[in-house]
Each structure stands twice: as C-alpha cells, then as structure tokens.
Design a protein around this motif. Structure first.
Motif, PDB file in Angstrom:
ATOM      1  N   PHE A 141       0.749  -1.226  -0.043  1.00 61.14           N
ATOM      2  CA  PHE A 141       0.087  -0.086   0.014  1.00 61.14           C
ATOM      3  C   PHE A 141       0.809   1.258  -0.034  1.00 61.14           C
ATOM      4  O   PHE A 141       1.821   1.203   0.288  1.00 61.14           O
ATOM      5  CB  PHE A 141      -0.828   0.116   1.253  1.00 61.14           C
ATOM      6  N   ILE A 142       0.310   2.541  -0.595  1.00 56.07           N
ATOM      7  CA  ILE A 142       1.031   3.542  -0.377  1.00 56.07           C
ATOM      8  C   ILE A 142       0.008   4.369   0.765  1.00 56.07           C
ATOM      9  O   ILE A 142      -1.313   4.429   0.596  1.00 56.07           O
ATOM     10  CB  ILE A 142       1.290   4.512  -1.777  1.00 56.07           C
ATOM     11  N   GLU A 143       0.753   5.172   1.686  1.00 53.83           N
ATOM     12  CA  GLU A 143       0.136   6.108   2.415  1.00 53.83           C
ATOM     13  C   GLU A 143      -0.237   7.499   1.757  1.00 53.83           C
ATOM     14  O   GLU A 143       0.604   8.070   1.001  1.00 53.83           O
ATOM     15  CB  GLU A 143       0.893   6.457   3.785  1.00 53.83           C
ATOM     16  N   VAL A 144      -1.423   8.132   1.858  1.00 58.23           N
ATOM     17  CA  VAL A 144      -1.832   9.386   1.072  1.00 58.23           C
ATOM     18  C   VAL A 144      -2.421  10.145   1.832  1.00 58.23           C
ATOM     19  O   VAL A 144      -2.719   9.902   3.449  1.00 58.23           O
ATOM     20  CB  VAL A 144      -2.892   8.887   0.036  1.00 58.23           C
ATOM     21  N   GLU A 145      -2.489  11.514   1.446  1.00 54.96           N
ATOM     22  CA  GLU A 145      -3.495  12.285   2.324  1.00 54.96           C
ATOM     23  C   GLU A 145      -4.407  12.889   1.674  1.00 54.96           C
ATOM     24  O   GLU A 145      -4.287  13.324   0.219  1.00 54.96           O
ATOM     25  CB  GLU A 145      -2.405  13.465   2.778  1.00 54.96           C
ATOM     26  N   THR A 146      -5.605  13.169   1.948  1.00 57.35           N
ATOM     27  CA  THR A 146      -6.805  13.549   1.241  1.00 57.35           C
ATOM     28  C   THR A 146      -7.316  14.927   2.060  1.00 57.35           C
ATOM     29  O   THR A 146      -6.872  15.029   3.358  1.00 57.35           O
ATOM     30  CB  THR A 146      -8.061  12.615   1.059  1.00 57.35           C
ATOM     31  N   PRO A 147      -8.050  15.695   1.334  1.00 62.55           N
ATOM     32  CA  PRO A 147      -8.532  17.116   1.994  1.00 62.55           C
ATOM     33  C   PRO A 147      -9.290  16.855   3.230  1.00 62.55           C
ATOM     34  O   PRO A 147     -10.049  15.976   3.628  1.00 62.55           O
ATOM     35  CB  PRO A 147      -9.361  17.702   1.109  1.00 62.55           C
ATOM     36  N   MET A 148      -9.050  17.844   4.272  1.00 63.41           N
ATOM     37  CA  MET A 148     -10.015  17.940   5.451  1.00 63.41           C
ATOM     38  C   MET A 148     -10.863  18.986   5.613  1.00 63.41           C
ATOM     39  O   MET A 148     -11.751  18.717   6.214  1.00 63.41           O
ATOM     40  CB  MET A 148      -9.028  18.148   6.645  1.00 63.41           C
ATOM     41  N   MET A 149     -11.190  19.661   4.608  1.00 63.61           N
ATOM     42  CA  MET A 149     -12.121  20.610   4.115  1.00 63.61           C
ATOM     43  C   MET A 149     -12.755  20.159   2.898  1.00 63.61           C
ATOM     44  O   MET A 149     -12.013  20.322   1.946  1.00 63.61           O
ATOM     45  CB  MET A 149     -11.747  22.188   4.237  1.00 63.61           C
ATOM     46  N   HIS A 150     -14.208  19.995   2.969  1.00 62.27           N
ATOM     47  CA  HIS A 150     -14.769  19.349   1.801  1.00 62.27           C
ATOM     48  C   HIS A 150     -16.141  20.451   1.382  1.00 62.27           C
ATOM     49  O   HIS A 150     -16.623  20.971   2.459  1.00 62.27           O
ATOM     50  CB  HIS A 150     -15.525  17.997   2.084  1.00 62.27           C
ATOM     51  N   GLN A 151     -16.242  20.682   0.246  1.00 59.72           N
ATOM     52  CA  GLN A 151     -17.320  21.502  -0.143  1.00 59.72           C
ATOM     53  C   GLN A 151     -18.541  20.522  -0.139  1.00 59.72           C
ATOM     54  O   GLN A 151     -19.684  21.146   0.299  1.00 59.72           O
ATOM     55  CB  GLN A 151     -17.197  21.897  -1.741  1.00 59.72           C
ATOM     56  N   ILE A 152     -18.452  19.281  -0.132  1.00 62.62           N
ATOM     57  CA  ILE A 152     -19.509  18.280  -0.190  1.00 62.62           C
ATOM     58  C   ILE A 152     -19.230  17.625   1.130  1.00 62.62           C
ATOM     59  O   ILE A 152     -18.339  16.365   0.852  1.00 62.62           O
ATOM     60  CB  ILE A 152     -20.084  17.830  -1.111  1.00 62.62           C
ATOM     61  N   PRO A 153     -19.685  17.374   2.317  1.00 61.13           N
ATOM     62  CA  PRO A 153     -19.334  16.326   3.015  1.00 61.13           C
ATOM     63  C   PRO A 153     -19.886  14.786   2.822  1.00 61.13           C
ATOM     64  O   PRO A 153     -20.986  14.702   2.546  1.00 61.13           O
ATOM     65  CB  PRO A 153     -20.159  16.570   4.618  1.00 61.13           C
ATOM     66  N   GLY A 154     -19.036  13.811   2.693  1.00 62.77           N
ATOM     67  CA  GLY A 154     -19.412  12.643   2.106  1.00 62.77           C
ATOM     68  C   GLY A 154     -18.725  11.416   2.630  1.00 62.77           C
ATOM     69  O   GLY A 154     -17.414  11.655   3.537  1.00 62.77           O
ATOM     70  N   GLY A 155     -18.856  10.148   2.335  1.00 65.08           N
ATOM     71  CA  GLY A 155     -18.216   9.131   2.733  1.00 65.08           C
ATOM     72  C   GLY A 155     -18.708   8.410   4.008  1.00 65.08           C
ATOM     73  O   GLY A 155     -18.290   7.293   4.754  1.00 65.08           O
ATOM     74  N   ALA A 156     -19.755   9.175   4.770  1.00 61.69           N
ATOM     75  CA  ALA A 156     -20.276   8.533   5.991  1.00 61.69           C
ATOM     76  C   ALA A 156     -21.721   9.250   6.328  1.00 61.69           C
ATOM     77  O   ALA A 156     -21.983  10.254   5.761  1.00 61.69           O
ATOM     78  CB  ALA A 156     -19.522   8.719   7.279  1.00 61.69           C
ATOM     79  N   THR A 157     -22.615   8.748   6.977  1.00 61.70           N
ATOM     80  CA  THR A 157     -23.684   9.330   7.601  1.00 61.70           C
ATOM     81  C   THR A 157     -23.569   9.896   8.770  1.00 61.70           C
ATOM     82  O   THR A 157     -23.474   9.224   9.789  1.00 61.70           O
ATOM     83  CB  THR A 157     -24.908   8.355   7.656  1.00 61.70           C
ATOM     84  N   ALA A 158     -23.359  11.268   8.660  1.00 60.98           N
ATOM     85  CA  ALA A 158     -23.003  11.821  10.028  1.00 60.98           C
ATOM     86  C   ALA A 158     -23.303  13.386   9.852  1.00 60.98           C
ATOM     87  O   ALA A 158     -23.354  13.973   8.800  1.00 60.98           O
ATOM     88  CB  ALA A 158     -21.497  11.740  10.442  1.00 60.98           C
ATOM     89  N   ARG A 159     -23.316  14.282  10.948  1.00 60.92           N
ATOM     90  CA  ARG A 159     -23.490  15.674  10.791  1.00 60.92           C
ATOM     91  C   ARG A 159     -22.156  16.316  10.883  1.00 60.92           C
ATOM     92  O   ARG A 159     -21.464  15.950  11.708  1.00 60.92           O
ATOM     93  CB  ARG A 159     -24.405  16.005  11.973  1.00 60.92           C
ATOM     94  N   PRO A 160     -21.965  16.997   9.758  1.00 64.89           N
ATOM     95  CA  PRO A 160     -20.568  17.562   9.631  1.00 64.89           C
ATOM     96  C   PRO A 160     -20.378  19.121  10.659  1.00 64.89           C
ATOM     97  O   PRO A 160     -21.493  19.605  10.750  1.00 64.89           O
ATOM     98  CB  PRO A 160     -20.536  17.944   8.462  1.00 64.89           C
ATOM     99  N   ARG A 178     -14.011  17.225   7.238  1.00 62.42           N
ATOM    100  CA  ARG A 178     -14.203  15.849   6.954  1.00 62.42           C
ATOM    101  C   ARG A 178     -14.785  15.038   7.785  1.00 62.42           C
ATOM    102  O   ARG A 178     -14.494  15.048   9.058  1.00 62.42           O
ATOM    103  CB  ARG A 178     -12.573  15.466   6.677  1.00 62.42           C
ATOM    104  N   ILE A 179     -15.826  14.166   7.375  1.00 59.81           N
ATOM    105  CA  ILE A 179     -16.472  13.316   8.211  1.00 59.81           C
ATOM    106  C   ILE A 179     -15.955  11.995   7.596  1.00 59.81           C
ATOM    107  O   ILE A 179     -15.890  11.141   8.563  1.00 59.81           O
ATOM    108  CB  ILE A 179     -18.203  13.271   8.106  1.00 59.81           C
ATOM    109  N   ALA A 180     -15.403  11.922   6.637  1.00 57.36           N
ATOM    110  CA  ALA A 180     -14.564  10.406   6.228  1.00 57.36           C
ATOM    111  C   ALA A 180     -13.859  10.861   4.804  1.00 57.36           C
ATOM    112  O   ALA A 180     -14.311  11.568   4.212  1.00 57.36           O
ATOM    113  CB  ALA A 180     -15.798   9.379   6.046  1.00 57.36           C
ATOM    114  N   PRO A 181     -12.722  10.089   4.677  1.00 53.67           N
ATOM    115  CA  PRO A 181     -11.970  10.275   3.310  1.00 53.67           C
ATOM    116  C   PRO A 181     -12.383   9.352   2.326  1.00 53.67           C
ATOM    117  O   PRO A 181     -11.579   9.525   1.289  1.00 53.67           O
ATOM    118  CB  PRO A 181     -10.512  10.057   3.942  1.00 53.67           C
ATOM    119  N   GLU A 182     -13.460   8.654   2.629  1.00 51.50           N
ATOM    120  CA  GLU A 182     -13.806   7.444   1.534  1.00 51.50           C
ATOM    121  C   GLU A 182     -13.925   8.134   0.098  1.00 51.50           C
ATOM    122  O   GLU A 182     -13.188   7.304  -0.878  1.00 51.50           O
ATOM    123  CB  GLU A 182     -15.049   7.060   1.941  1.00 51.50           C
ATOM    124  N   LEU A 183     -14.543   9.015  -0.160  1.00 53.57           N
ATOM    125  CA  LEU A 183     -14.932   9.253  -1.401  1.00 53.57           C
ATOM    126  C   LEU A 183     -13.708  10.016  -2.354  1.00 53.57           C
ATOM    127  O   LEU A 183     -13.435   9.497  -3.491  1.00 53.57           O
ATOM    128  CB  LEU A 183     -15.989  10.381  -1.453  1.00 53.57           C
TER     129      LEU A 183
END
Length: 491
Positions: A191-210, A225-230
């Motif tokens: 695997f490679i370790e990556v970094e994804t944004p912590m500020m999203h225009q659209i919160p996604g990847g989980a069902t949670a209140r942002p 970010r509520i999740a990095p999935e997308l």
C-alpha cells in the motif's frame, strides 16, 4: 485553593531569590548522556562493592517528583521520559551550591551529574557532584490525582496527568506503537500512504452531521471531513490499487465514553478484492498489531479477556437479530418492527424506515453482547449507500462491521462502482435529508463523474484507531486514549 495560592507565593519568592543569586531559573540546553531506565536496567544487578570498585558517572535531566531534606543532605527522585531514579545531594560535596538545593521544589526540572552507588536500603542512587537548574515549577503537583472528582481535571490538564501518572504515558506510548505497526503492515502489503483534504465542499463518505466553516477568500462554506472515503476511491479511479490513510475525522455528534467529535481512523482500499477477502485480511491486521504493540492476542479488557486469535465468528445482521429472539415478523414487516421497538422503549426517529428501525433494534439488543470479535455481515442496502449489492439478494449489500467488547471497531464493504446505482442511492439520501434526516449523505456529482470513468472492483475498510487503542490498553473511555479530548468549556 488558599493552600495552593500560598505554595505558589512561596515558589515565586524562591524564583526571585534564584535570580538575585545570579541563577537562571529557566535554563537552556543541557547535554544528557543517559535516561533513568537505562541506568537501572544496566546496573540493576550491580552490587554495592562493584560500584565502589568500578565507579561510573552519568548525566541525566528530569523533574523532581519526590524529595526528603535532612539538613546537610537531601534525597530526591528525578523522573524523565523513561522512569525515575533517586539522587543524593550532600553539602560537603556540593559546597556553596548546596544552598541552591534548598530552593528546589517538587516539580522543578534539573540537570544532574553524579556517581552511581547503592544506599543502605540498597536503592541505586546518583550521588550528585554537579547540578543545573533548568526550570522552576511555579505550581505544586497534586498529592492525590485519582477518584471521580479528579477525572475531568485529568483530561483537561493532561500535562499534569502525564507527570503524575506514568501508566497514562505508557498508554499513549502503546498508541504510538499501534500507529507504527499499522504503517509497517500496510507498507509490507504494497500500500501507499496518502493524504486527502480535511475541508470538503460536500461532506461525504459516511452518514454523520458535519462541522461547518467558511472560507473568506472564496466566500464559500466548507465542511470538516467526516470521512476520506470518496477521495480515496477517486484514487482507485486514477490507477492506484492499494491506498491507505491514517486520518482525522470530525463529526458533530454527542460526547460519550465511545465518541469524541474529533477522532482518528485508518481507511484503506484494495482494487480487485471484496468484503469476504477483507474479513481474513482484518484478522491478519489485528493479529499483527496485537503482537507488535502489546505482545499478545489475549487482551485483558474490563472483567474479561478478548481473544483476537483468528478465525472470528461471522453472522448476518438478520441472523444475529434472530439469535437474540427477535421474531421474523419484525425482520420482515415494517409495522411490526416499529411496534416491537416501541414496546421495548427503543427510540426511533420520526419517519424511520424499516431498515433504520432494525438498525436501532440491533444496537439495543445485539451489540452489547458482541464481546469476542464478531463480523456482522450483509446489511440492508438503505444503511449502506456506498456498498455493492449482493448478487443473490439485491436488498442487501456486501458489508461487514467488526464488533469487539460490545462496540463497533471496523466497517467495510465491497465498494459500489456502478455510477448509475450510486447516483440513485445518493438521490434517496437527498430525499431523506429533505424529510429531516440530518445525517444522510449529499449528492456528490463529481464522485459520480469519477465512477463514470470507471473504478475497478474494490474493497475498502475503516478501522477506528481510538477504539482499537482502547481495546489494546484496557481503557474503558475514549478520553483515556486521546491526549486532549473535547470537553465543555472550563468554568
């Protein structure tokens, strides 16, 4: 409080006296040659005679955590990051510098150079021939730091908690070991370790209140970010086959022994795998981390022992409900499910669907008894808007949650890569949001567009690091494994 204020005044007076004597009470660099544990481990078997015949000198630095004054001599315990060791001050050795010893308080940080010997009580001790004042502590350390009345203070003043409770430091050292073991494991698996944004225009990847913030230059609202999935799955579209991220997530939810609004997750994605493969892979992860971080797969937790030795039990969500006596009529009929839940005072949101009613019943009836590691598999599609449907039953998805010690610790599924199905599920989430459900997902047009370019079949998983560390350190509250947990404002 009055007693503490008096002690602070006395320390401030000593501070002035040190300055008047030309001693800097907040010193600079100090060259340390050894730590306390190194000395104790290396010379733990050395006799008094050996140390007299072959004298050895060490230079250490640390905080005074205990002191006994005998007039022309004084004993103190110096604590550094590795542990503590006793030191011995003598006026006939230190001469005029001994007057500065009288200015020392518990909590002060000093540098010590001394020869190792054994006292009459056989304790390894450094006989000080030189010491340097490094930091004057202006507040007294608490004499007692335990009991319910002090728990919130421990979390709020973690810096003091770490000083006076060495076992707390050990828990966070284990947390660091867990993170290292995870990185070692995934790098060895390609695997490679990556970094994804912590500020999203659209919160996604989980069902949670942002949480919401605002970007002034762009004049747009953003969401933590509520999740990095997308974003991680976008990388599968881009050609990476194995990616992982150790990430901070933020969810605007309640605070409890299991929940902190800021928490750490491991998320990883593997092209060309499915959730069945991930169950065995997850057993491998936990076995590796348990062995490397704590040295065992049999973990004491509360009043039981958790055995992480594979294989772990696997049971469908619906069968798990049946095993707890939930009638088939409840599992198949929405009205029966609502009535059954209400008759047992299980709270349901207004307008809750059948799937969400079953989920709440599961949380109440099944989850608390899932003590040993258990994979709960095959969830209703409505509860899993990003998971692939099961081929033999499209009302269910290829998903599992791992439960240990009565709580969810991992969530995984075969990833949905059909853009048309994904758009339809997003749309149903939007409709639920319009009806008042604040924790549903938003429509993410760019993610659907990414899927339209083609994402390979894949499996992905999220593991709650805080809950994993809770398990491996026998911690019953998430606040015990987060250095600075979120708390109400101090009064």
């Amino acid at each position: 409080m009055e007693e503490i204020n008096e002690q602070i005044e006395q320390r401030l007076k000593k501070l002035d006296e040190l300055k008047q004597a030309g001693i800097e009470p907040f010193g600079g660099p100090f060259e340390v040659t050894h730590h306390a544990s190194e000395i104790l481990n290396a010379y733990g078997e050395a006799s008094k005679e050996d140390l007299q015949a072959h004298p050895v000198t060490f230079v250490i630095a640390g905080r005074i955590v205990g002191m006994r004054d005998f007039g022309k001599a004084a004993f103190a315990h110096i604590q550094d990051s590795s542990g503590k060791i006793q030191v011995y001050f003598r006026k006939d050795i230190l001469g005029d510098a001994f007057s500065t010893v009288k200015k020392l308080d518990i909590g002060d940080i000093v540098g010590i150079k001394g020869k190792l010997f054994r006292t009459k009580t056989n304790e390894l001790t450094l006989e000080v021939d030189h010491f340097t004042f490094l930091t004057k502590s202006l507040r007294p350390l608490p004499e007692k730091w335990h009991g319910l009345k002090d728990i919130e203070m421990r979390y709020r003043q973690r810096y003091v908690d770490l000083i006076v409770n060495p076992e707390v430091r050990k828990a966070f050292e284990k947390r660091s070991a867990v993170m290292k073991a995870l990185r070692d494991f995934f790098e060895a698996k390609g695997f490679i370790e990556v970094e994804t944004p912590m500020m999203h225009q659209i919160p996604g990847g989980a069902t949670a209140r942002p949480f919401m913030t605002h970007h002034n230059a762009l004049d747009i609202d953003l969401y933590l970010r509520i999740a990095p999935e997308l974003y991680l799955k976008r990388l599968l579209v881009g050609g990476y086959e194995r990616v992982y991220e150790l990430n901070k997530n933020f969810r605007n939810e309640g605070i409890s022994t299991r929940h902190n609004p800021e928490f750490t997750m491991l998320e990883f994605y593997m092209a060309y795998k499915d959730y069945t493969f991930l169950m065995g892979f997850t057993e491998e992860i936990f076995s590796y981390v348990g062995d490397k971080a704590v040295g065992t797969l049999k973990i004491p937790y509360g009043d039981t022992t958790i055995d992480l030795t594979p294989p772990w039990k696997r049971v469908t969500m619906l069968d798990a409900l049946r095993e707890k006596g939930v009638p088939d009529s409840v599992i198949t009929d929405p009205v029966e499910a609502m009535n059954w839940a209400r008759s047992r005072k299980i709270e349901l949101e207004k307008g809750a669907s059948h799937a969400k009613a079953l989920d709440e019943i599961f949380k109440e009836v099944v989850e608390p008894d899932l003590v040993q590691p258990t994979f709960i598999i095959d969830y209703p599609v409505e509860l899993s808007p990003l998971a692939k449907r099961k081929g033999d039953n499209p009302e269910l998805v290829e998903r599992f949650e791992l439960f240990v010690a009565g709580r969810e610790i991992a969530n995984a599924f075969s990833e949905l890569n059909d853009p048309m199905d994904q758009r339809e599920r997003f749309q149903k989430q939007v409709e639920a949001k319009e009806q008042g459900d604040e924790e549903t997902m938003w429509m993410d047009e760019d993610f659907v567009r990414a899927l339209e370019y083609g994402m390979p079949p894949a499996a992905g998983e999220g593991i709650g690091i805080d809950r994993l560390v809770m398990l491996l350190t026998n911690s019953l509250s998430i606040r015990d494994v987060i250095l600075f947990p979120q708390l109400k404002p101090e009064q």
